[in-house]
Write a protein that holds these residues in place. Structure first.
Motif, mmCIF file in Angstrom:
data_model
loop_
_atom_site.group_PDB
_atom_site.id
_atom_site.type_symbol
_atom_site.label_atom_id
_atom_site.label_comp_id
_atom_site.label_asym_id
_atom_site.label_seq_id
_atom_site.Cartn_x
_atom_site.Cartn_y
_atom_site.Cartn_z
ATOM 1 N N HIS A 127 0.854 -1.196 0.093
ATOM 2 C CA HIS A 127 -0.027 -0.029 -0.034
ATOM 3 C C HIS A 127 0.892 1.276 0.049
ATOM 4 C CE1 HIS A 127 -3.446 -2.485 1.007
ATOM 5 N NE2 HIS A 127 -2.529 -3.030 1.909
ATOM 6 N N SER A 130 -5.799 -1.366 4.697
ATOM 7 C CA SER A 130 -7.133 -1.162 5.022
ATOM 8 C C SER A 130 -7.513 -3.088 5.199
ATOM 9 C CB SER A 130 -8.294 -0.898 4.009
ATOM 10 O OG SER A 130 -8.101 0.499 3.930
ATOM 11 N N GLN A 159 -9.759 1.191 8.098
ATOM 12 C CA GLN A 159 -9.579 1.736 6.834
ATOM 13 C C GLN A 159 -8.476 2.841 6.953
ATOM 14 O OE1 GLN A 159 -11.742 1.476 3.985
ATOM 15 N NE2 GLN A 159 -12.389 -0.437 5.080
ATOM 16 N N ASN A 160 -7.423 2.866 5.910
ATOM 17 C CA ASN A 160 -6.554 3.699 6.045
ATOM 18 C C ASN A 160 -5.709 3.732 7.367
ATOM 19 O OD1 ASN A 160 -6.928 4.412 3.524
ATOM 20 N ND2 ASN A 160 -8.257 5.968 3.952
ATOM 21 N N THR A 188 -2.368 3.739 3.480
ATOM 22 C CA THR A 188 -3.700 3.252 2.688
ATOM 23 C C THR A 188 -4.158 1.645 3.025
ATOM 24 O OG1 THR A 188 -2.569 2.673 0.675
ATOM 25 C CG2 THR A 188 -3.743 4.818 0.674
#
Lengths: 180, 218
Positions: free
Chosen positions: B164, B198, B203-204, B196
Protein backbone atom coordinates in the motif's frame (compact mmCIF):
# COMPACT_ATOMS: atom_id res chain seq x y z
CA UNK A 1 -5.15 -19.88 24.16
CA UNK A 2 -7.15 -20.04 27.37
CA UNK A 3 -10.69 -18.96 27.94
CA UNK A 4 -14.15 -19.73 26.66
CA UNK A 5 -14.95 -19.02 23.05
CA UNK A 6 -18.55 -18.67 21.92
CA UNK A 7 -19.52 -18.95 18.26
CA UNK A 8 -23.01 -18.24 17.04
CA UNK A 9 -24.70 -18.19 13.69
CA UNK A 10 -28.29 -17.64 12.72
CA UNK A 11 -30.17 -18.61 9.61
CA UNK A 12 -30.57 -15.61 7.33
CA UNK A 13 -33.92 -16.95 6.14
CA UNK A 14 -35.51 -17.25 9.57
CA UNK A 15 -37.88 -14.55 10.75
CA UNK A 16 -37.19 -14.72 14.48
CA UNK A 17 -39.88 -12.16 15.27
CA UNK A 18 -42.49 -14.51 13.88
CA UNK A 19 -41.59 -17.27 16.33
CA UNK A 20 -43.35 -17.28 19.67
CA UNK A 21 -43.06 -20.49 21.64
CA UNK A 22 -40.28 -22.97 22.22
CA UNK A 23 -40.01 -26.48 23.60
CA UNK A 24 -37.13 -27.28 25.89
CA UNK A 25 -35.63 -30.78 26.08
CA UNK A 26 -35.07 -32.64 29.30
CA UNK A 27 -31.52 -33.73 28.70
CA UNK A 28 -28.17 -32.69 27.28
CA UNK A 29 -27.21 -35.15 24.61
CA UNK A 30 -23.63 -36.34 24.48
CA UNK A 31 -22.98 -36.35 20.78
CA UNK A 32 -19.44 -37.66 20.64
CA UNK A 33 -16.67 -38.55 22.98
CA UNK A 34 -13.29 -40.17 22.84
CA UNK A 35 -13.26 -42.73 24.35
CA UNK A 36 -16.95 -43.67 24.16
CA UNK A 37 -19.10 -42.82 27.16
CA UNK A 38 -22.78 -42.84 28.15
CA UNK A 39 -25.11 -41.05 25.81
CA UNK A 40 -26.10 -38.13 28.03
CA UNK A 41 -24.09 -35.37 29.66
CA UNK A 42 -25.24 -35.39 33.27
CA UNK A 43 -23.38 -32.63 35.11
CA UNK A 44 -25.39 -29.53 35.98
CA UNK A 45 -28.06 -30.29 33.39
CA UNK A 46 -30.96 -28.51 35.17
CA UNK A 47 -28.93 -25.31 35.46
CA UNK A 48 -27.73 -25.46 31.86
CA UNK A 49 -31.26 -25.89 30.57
CA UNK A 50 -32.56 -23.21 32.93
CA UNK A 51 -30.00 -20.77 31.59
CA UNK A 52 -31.10 -21.45 28.03
CA UNK A 53 -34.74 -21.07 28.99
CA UNK A 54 -34.12 -17.81 30.85
CA UNK A 55 -32.36 -16.30 27.84
CA UNK A 56 -35.13 -17.29 25.46
CA UNK A 57 -37.75 -15.86 27.79
CA UNK A 58 -35.71 -12.66 28.06
CA UNK A 59 -35.73 -12.51 24.27
CA UNK A 60 -39.52 -12.52 24.30
CA UNK A 61 -40.25 -16.18 23.62
CA UNK A 62 -42.58 -18.28 25.75
CA UNK A 63 -41.96 -21.80 26.93
CA UNK A 64 -44.49 -24.13 25.35
CA UNK A 65 -46.48 -26.18 27.82
CA UNK A 66 -48.43 -28.47 25.50
CA UNK A 67 -47.23 -31.11 23.10
CA UNK A 68 -43.66 -30.24 22.25
CA UNK A 69 -44.02 -30.59 18.52
CA UNK A 70 -46.73 -27.95 18.44
CA UNK A 71 -44.26 -25.30 19.64
CA UNK A 72 -42.92 -22.87 17.07
CA UNK A 73 -39.41 -24.18 17.53
CA UNK A 74 -37.44 -26.66 19.57
CA UNK A 75 -34.22 -26.33 21.48
CA UNK A 76 -31.49 -28.93 21.53
CA UNK A 77 -28.52 -28.87 23.86
CA UNK A 78 -25.60 -31.16 23.11
CA UNK A 79 -22.17 -31.85 24.52
CA UNK A 80 -19.21 -32.64 22.33
CA UNK A 81 -16.23 -34.20 24.02
CA UNK A 82 -13.13 -35.86 22.70
CA UNK A 83 -10.57 -34.56 20.30
CA UNK A 84 -10.55 -33.21 16.78
CA UNK A 85 -14.30 -33.04 16.58
CA UNK A 86 -15.59 -30.97 13.75
CA UNK A 87 -18.97 -29.39 14.17
CA UNK A 88 -21.45 -28.50 11.47
CA UNK A 89 -24.81 -26.97 12.04
CA UNK A 90 -27.35 -29.74 12.52
CA UNK A 91 -25.06 -32.25 14.18
CA UNK A 92 -27.89 -33.42 16.41
CA UNK A 93 -29.90 -34.71 13.50
CA UNK A 94 -28.75 -38.27 13.87
CA UNK A 95 -29.97 -38.40 17.45
CA UNK A 96 -33.22 -38.36 19.36
CA UNK A 97 -33.93 -35.59 21.81
CA UNK A 98 -36.43 -36.06 24.55
CA UNK A 99 -38.82 -33.27 25.07
CA UNK A 100 -41.31 -33.68 27.90
CA UNK A 101 -43.22 -36.79 26.94
CA UNK A 102 -42.11 -36.60 23.33
CA UNK A 103 -39.10 -38.16 21.67
CA UNK A 104 -38.06 -36.21 18.64
CA UNK A 105 -35.58 -37.89 16.39
CA UNK A 106 -33.66 -36.11 13.72
CA UNK A 107 -33.29 -37.94 10.47
CA UNK A 108 -31.64 -35.49 8.13
CA UNK A 109 -31.31 -31.81 8.92
CA UNK A 110 -31.05 -28.96 6.52
CA UNK A 111 -29.55 -25.56 7.08
CA UNK A 112 -29.14 -22.61 4.82
CA UNK A 113 -26.07 -21.31 6.54
CA UNK A 114 -22.65 -22.81 6.66
CA UNK A 115 -20.28 -24.66 8.89
CA UNK A 116 -19.25 -22.53 11.84
CA UNK A 117 -16.02 -23.92 13.19
CA UNK A 118 -13.74 -26.62 14.45
CA UNK A 119 -13.85 -27.80 18.02
CA UNK A 120 -11.63 -30.09 19.97
CA UNK A 121 -13.40 -30.97 23.18
CA UNK A 122 -15.53 -29.64 25.97
CA UNK A 123 -18.01 -27.88 23.72
CA UNK A 124 -21.66 -27.24 24.48
CA UNK A 125 -23.90 -26.90 21.44
CA UNK A 126 -27.26 -25.13 21.53
CA UNK A 127 -29.53 -25.19 18.50
CA UNK A 128 -32.94 -23.82 17.71
CA UNK A 129 -34.79 -25.82 15.08
CA UNK A 130 -38.21 -26.04 13.57
CA UNK A 131 -40.60 -28.84 14.38
CA UNK A 132 -42.28 -30.99 11.85
CA UNK A 133 -45.17 -33.22 12.74
CA UNK A 134 -44.75 -36.06 12.56
CA UNK A 135 -40.98 -36.17 13.24
CA UNK A 136 -38.92 -36.39 10.08
CA UNK A 137 -38.46 -39.70 8.46
CA UNK A 138 -35.63 -40.87 6.30
CA UNK A 139 -34.81 -38.30 3.69
CA UNK A 140 -36.91 -35.57 5.31
CA UNK A 141 -35.30 -32.35 6.42
CA UNK A 142 -35.55 -30.16 9.48
CA UNK A 143 -34.57 -26.53 9.41
CA UNK A 144 -32.08 -25.17 11.95
CA UNK A 145 -32.73 -21.53 12.90
CA UNK A 146 -29.75 -20.78 15.10
CA UNK A 147 -26.64 -22.52 16.39
CA UNK A 148 -24.28 -21.71 19.21
CA UNK A 149 -21.05 -23.50 20.06
CA UNK A 150 -19.63 -22.81 23.50
CA UNK A 151 -16.05 -23.91 23.28
CA UNK A 152 -14.28 -25.19 26.39
CA UNK A 153 -17.17 -24.97 28.84
CA UNK A 154 -17.19 -28.71 29.49
CA UNK A 155 -13.60 -29.54 30.42
CA UNK A 156 -12.47 -32.99 31.43
CA UNK A 157 -11.94 -31.71 34.97
CA UNK A 158 -12.90 -28.60 36.84
CA UNK A 159 -16.33 -27.93 35.35
CA UNK A 160 -17.35 -24.40 36.34
CA UNK A 161 -21.12 -23.89 36.40
CA UNK A 162 -20.83 -20.11 36.58
CA UNK A 163 -18.62 -19.96 33.49
CA UNK A 164 -20.98 -22.25 31.61
CA UNK A 165 -23.91 -19.97 32.44
CA UNK A 166 -21.90 -16.90 31.41
CA UNK A 167 -21.12 -18.55 28.08
CA UNK A 168 -24.79 -19.34 27.47
CA UNK A 169 -25.71 -15.75 28.28
CA UNK A 170 -23.00 -14.50 25.93
CA UNK A 171 -24.26 -16.70 23.09
CA UNK A 172 -27.67 -15.09 23.20
CA UNK A 173 -26.29 -11.63 23.84
CA UNK A 174 -24.19 -11.72 20.66
CA UNK A 175 -27.19 -12.84 18.59
CA UNK A 176 -29.38 -9.75 18.35
CA UNK A 177 -31.52 -11.20 15.54
CA UNK A 178 -32.73 -13.94 17.83
CA UNK A 179 -35.52 -11.98 19.49
CA UNK A 180 -39.19 -11.30 19.13
CA UNK B 1 66.23 30.03 -25.76
CA UNK B 2 62.69 31.41 -26.00
CA UNK B 3 61.00 28.43 -24.32
CA UNK B 4 63.14 28.35 -21.12
CA UNK B 5 62.73 32.11 -20.76
CA UNK B 6 58.91 31.83 -21.01
CA UNK B 7 58.80 29.08 -18.40
CA UNK B 8 60.93 31.09 -16.06
CA UNK B 9 58.63 34.08 -16.49
CA UNK B 10 55.57 32.03 -15.57
CA UNK B 11 57.22 30.42 -12.55
CA UNK B 12 58.20 33.77 -11.16
CA UNK B 13 55.03 35.65 -12.06
CA UNK B 14 52.49 33.38 -10.24
CA UNK B 15 54.04 33.57 -6.77
CA UNK B 16 54.58 37.27 -7.28
CA UNK B 17 50.93 37.83 -8.13
CA UNK B 18 49.91 35.85 -5.07
CA UNK B 19 52.10 38.01 -2.87
CA UNK B 20 50.80 41.23 -4.37
CA UNK B 21 47.07 40.46 -4.01
CA UNK B 22 46.52 37.40 -1.77
CA UNK B 23 42.75 37.95 -1.31
CA UNK B 24 41.90 38.92 -4.84
CA UNK B 25 41.50 35.37 -6.17
CA UNK B 26 41.02 32.68 -3.53
CA UNK B 27 40.79 28.95 -4.07
CA UNK B 28 40.08 28.30 -0.39
CA UNK B 29 36.42 27.33 0.38
CA UNK B 30 34.53 29.79 2.49
CA UNK B 31 33.62 28.68 6.03
CA UNK B 32 29.97 28.12 5.13
CA UNK B 33 30.72 25.71 2.30
CA UNK B 34 33.23 23.83 4.39
CA UNK B 35 30.55 23.15 7.08
CA UNK B 36 28.10 22.05 4.43
CA UNK B 37 30.51 19.49 3.08
CA UNK B 38 31.54 18.28 6.51
CA UNK B 39 28.06 17.13 7.57
CA UNK B 40 26.39 16.47 4.26
CA UNK B 41 25.64 12.78 4.94
CA UNK B 42 23.56 11.71 7.92
CA UNK B 43 22.86 8.18 9.08
CA UNK B 44 19.99 7.72 11.55
CA UNK B 45 19.04 4.69 13.59
CA UNK B 46 15.90 5.28 15.63
CA UNK B 47 13.66 3.37 17.97
CA UNK B 48 9.97 4.09 17.42
CA UNK B 49 7.21 3.93 20.03
CA UNK B 50 3.91 4.07 18.19
CA UNK B 51 0.21 4.26 18.84
CA UNK B 52 -2.59 3.56 16.39
CA UNK B 53 -5.08 6.32 15.69
CA UNK B 54 -8.35 6.41 13.80
CA UNK B 55 -10.01 3.12 12.92
CA UNK B 56 -6.73 1.29 13.47
CA UNK B 57 -6.92 2.17 17.18
CA UNK B 58 -10.22 0.29 17.38
CA UNK B 59 -8.46 -2.76 16.01
CA UNK B 60 -5.36 -2.52 18.21
CA UNK B 61 -5.41 0.06 20.97
CA UNK B 62 -2.18 -0.98 22.69
CA UNK B 63 0.96 1.11 22.24
CA UNK B 64 3.52 -0.60 20.04
CA UNK B 65 6.93 -0.93 21.69
CA UNK B 66 8.42 -2.56 18.60
CA UNK B 67 9.46 -0.12 15.92
CA UNK B 68 12.78 0.66 14.25
CA UNK B 69 13.99 2.91 11.44
CA UNK B 70 17.23 3.10 9.50
CA UNK B 71 17.62 6.22 7.41
CA UNK B 72 20.25 7.85 5.24
CA UNK B 73 20.06 11.56 4.38
CA UNK B 74 22.17 13.65 2.04
CA UNK B 75 22.30 17.43 2.15
CA UNK B 76 21.44 19.08 -1.13
CA UNK B 77 21.78 22.53 0.39
CA UNK B 78 22.85 23.66 3.84
CA UNK B 79 19.28 23.44 5.10
CA UNK B 80 17.70 20.75 2.95
CA UNK B 81 18.32 17.03 2.72
CA UNK B 82 16.82 14.13 0.83
CA UNK B 83 17.07 10.53 1.87
CA UNK B 84 15.72 7.04 2.11
CA UNK B 85 14.35 5.31 5.21
CA UNK B 86 13.39 1.74 6.02
CA UNK B 87 11.05 1.20 8.93
CA UNK B 88 9.48 -1.74 10.72
CA UNK B 89 6.60 -1.60 13.18
CA UNK B 90 4.70 -4.34 14.96
CA UNK B 91 1.40 -3.69 16.69
CA UNK B 92 -0.17 -6.48 18.75
CA UNK B 93 -2.81 -6.97 21.38
CA UNK B 94 -4.54 -9.78 23.26
CA UNK B 95 -8.01 -9.15 24.60
CA UNK B 96 -9.60 -11.39 27.22
CA UNK B 97 -12.98 -10.99 25.59
CA UNK B 98 -13.69 -9.50 22.19
CA UNK B 99 -16.18 -10.11 19.44
CA UNK B 100 -15.24 -11.02 15.88
CA UNK B 101 -17.52 -11.12 12.86
CA UNK B 102 -16.79 -14.21 10.81
CA UNK B 103 -16.71 -14.38 7.04
CA UNK B 104 -19.61 -16.82 6.97
CA UNK B 105 -21.90 -14.39 8.82
CA UNK B 106 -21.44 -15.81 12.28
CA UNK B 107 -20.01 -14.19 15.37
CA UNK B 108 -17.20 -15.40 17.62
CA UNK B 109 -16.45 -14.02 21.04
CA UNK B 110 -13.64 -14.93 23.38
CA UNK B 111 -9.97 -14.26 23.94
CA UNK B 112 -8.73 -12.51 20.82
CA UNK B 113 -5.16 -12.17 19.62
CA UNK B 114 -4.27 -9.65 16.93
CA UNK B 115 -1.14 -8.27 15.39
CA UNK B 116 -0.19 -6.13 12.44
CA UNK B 117 3.24 -5.74 10.88
CA UNK B 118 4.36 -2.85 8.70
CA UNK B 119 7.56 -2.82 6.66
CA UNK B 120 8.04 0.41 4.79
CA UNK B 121 10.65 2.02 2.53
CA UNK B 122 10.13 5.75 1.97
CA UNK B 123 11.87 8.64 0.28
CA UNK B 124 12.33 11.54 2.67
CA UNK B 125 13.01 15.27 2.60
CA UNK B 126 13.97 17.40 5.61
CA UNK B 127 14.43 21.09 6.26
CA UNK B 128 16.79 22.25 9.03
CA UNK B 129 16.05 25.52 10.77
CA UNK B 130 19.45 26.04 12.41
CA UNK B 131 22.98 24.95 11.73
CA UNK B 132 24.36 24.54 15.20
CA UNK B 133 24.67 21.92 17.94
CA UNK B 134 20.90 21.83 18.45
CA UNK B 135 19.34 21.49 15.04
CA UNK B 136 15.53 21.39 14.76
CA UNK B 137 14.01 20.05 11.56
CA UNK B 138 10.77 19.11 9.87
CA UNK B 139 10.39 16.44 7.24
CA UNK B 140 8.14 14.31 5.11
CA UNK B 141 8.31 10.82 3.69
CA UNK B 142 6.57 9.14 0.77
CA UNK B 143 6.72 5.51 -0.22
CA UNK B 144 5.21 2.08 0.12
CA UNK B 145 4.35 -0.22 2.98
CA UNK B 146 3.97 -3.95 3.10
CA UNK B 147 1.48 -4.92 5.78
CA UNK B 148 0.45 -8.21 7.35
CA UNK B 149 -2.50 -8.31 9.77
CA UNK B 150 -3.60 -11.40 11.66
CA UNK B 151 -6.29 -12.15 14.19
CA UNK B 152 -7.27 -15.35 15.95
CA UNK B 153 -10.04 -16.57 18.23
CA UNK B 154 -9.44 -20.15 19.35
CA UNK B 155 -8.63 -21.97 16.11
CA UNK B 156 -10.42 -19.48 13.88
CA UNK B 157 -7.99 -17.14 12.22
CA UNK B 158 -7.99 -14.42 9.60
CA UNK B 159 -5.11 -12.67 7.91
CA UNK B 160 -4.59 -10.00 5.31
CA UNK B 161 -1.47 -8.74 3.58
CA UNK B 162 -0.48 -6.46 0.72
CA UNK B 163 1.44 -3.45 -0.54
CA UNK B 164 0.00 0.00 0.00
CA UNK B 165 0.91 3.69 -0.10
CA UNK B 166 2.53 5.20 2.98
CA UNK B 167 3.54 8.70 3.98
CA UNK B 168 4.62 10.53 7.08
CA UNK B 169 5.25 14.01 8.40
CA UNK B 170 7.56 14.63 11.30
CA UNK B 171 9.22 17.27 13.43
CA UNK B 172 12.37 16.65 15.40
CA UNK B 173 15.83 17.81 16.34
CA UNK B 174 19.44 16.76 16.44
CA UNK B 175 21.57 17.40 19.49
CA UNK B 176 25.24 17.11 18.61
CA UNK B 177 27.45 15.41 21.15
CA UNK B 178 30.84 16.00 19.53
CA UNK B 179 32.03 18.30 16.79
CA UNK B 180 34.82 17.30 14.47
CA UNK B 181 35.06 16.26 10.84
CA UNK B 182 32.14 13.97 11.66
CA UNK B 183 29.82 14.23 14.59
CA UNK B 184 27.60 12.02 16.69
CA UNK B 185 24.18 13.33 17.58
CA UNK B 186 21.10 12.28 19.45
CA UNK B 187 17.84 12.67 17.61
CA UNK B 188 14.23 12.82 18.72
CA UNK B 189 11.13 13.29 16.60
CA UNK B 190 7.37 13.08 16.58
CA UNK B 191 5.90 11.41 13.50
CA UNK B 192 2.43 11.12 12.01
CA UNK B 193 2.06 8.25 9.54
CA UNK B 194 -0.73 7.80 7.04
CA UNK B 195 -1.16 4.64 4.96
CA UNK B 196 -3.80 3.22 2.69
CA UNK B 197 -3.61 -0.10 4.54
CA UNK B 198 -7.15 -1.40 5.05
CA UNK B 199 -8.22 -4.72 6.54
CA UNK B 200 -11.04 -5.98 8.77
CA UNK B 201 -12.69 -2.79 10.09
CA UNK B 202 -9.52 -0.72 9.57
CA UNK B 203 -9.64 1.93 6.87
CA UNK B 204 -6.40 3.76 6.02
CA UNK B 205 -4.32 2.77 9.02
CA UNK B 206 -2.70 5.76 10.75
CA UNK B 207 -0.21 6.00 13.57
CA UNK B 208 1.29 8.67 15.83
CA UNK B 209 4.71 7.83 17.17
CA UNK B 210 7.75 9.12 18.96
CA UNK B 211 11.27 8.39 17.74
CA UNK B 212 14.52 8.36 19.69
CA UNK B 213 17.87 7.45 18.26
CA UNK B 214 21.38 8.29 17.28
CA UNK B 215 22.72 9.95 14.16
CA UNK B 216 26.15 9.91 12.61
CA UNK B 217 26.78 13.03 10.55
CA UNK B 218 29.69 12.83 8.16
Amino acid sequence: MNGIVVLTQDSPSTDFKALRTFALPTQVKLVAQTPPSPKDWTADVPNLLSAVEANLVAKGYAKHTGTATSADFGVTVSAILGTEEEYFTGVWCDYCFWYPGTPYCGAQCSWDFSYIGDYRYGTLIIELHEFTAPPPGAGERVKTHWSAALYSVLPDTGYDAAKAKDAIDRAFAQSPRVAR
Amino acid sequence: MKAPLLALAVLTAVPAAAQIAPGAVSFQPVERDRDFRRYDTIWNFTYELGGAIGSFSQYISAVSPVGFNLEGRSKVTRRLSVGLTFGFNRYSQTSDLASLALDNGGTASGPLYRYAHFLSPRLTAHYYFLDQSVQPYVGVGLGAVWSFAYQRVADLEESDSGFHFASHAEAGLYWSLALSDSRLALTAAVRYTFTTVSFAQVQNAMMLSGLLGVAWQI
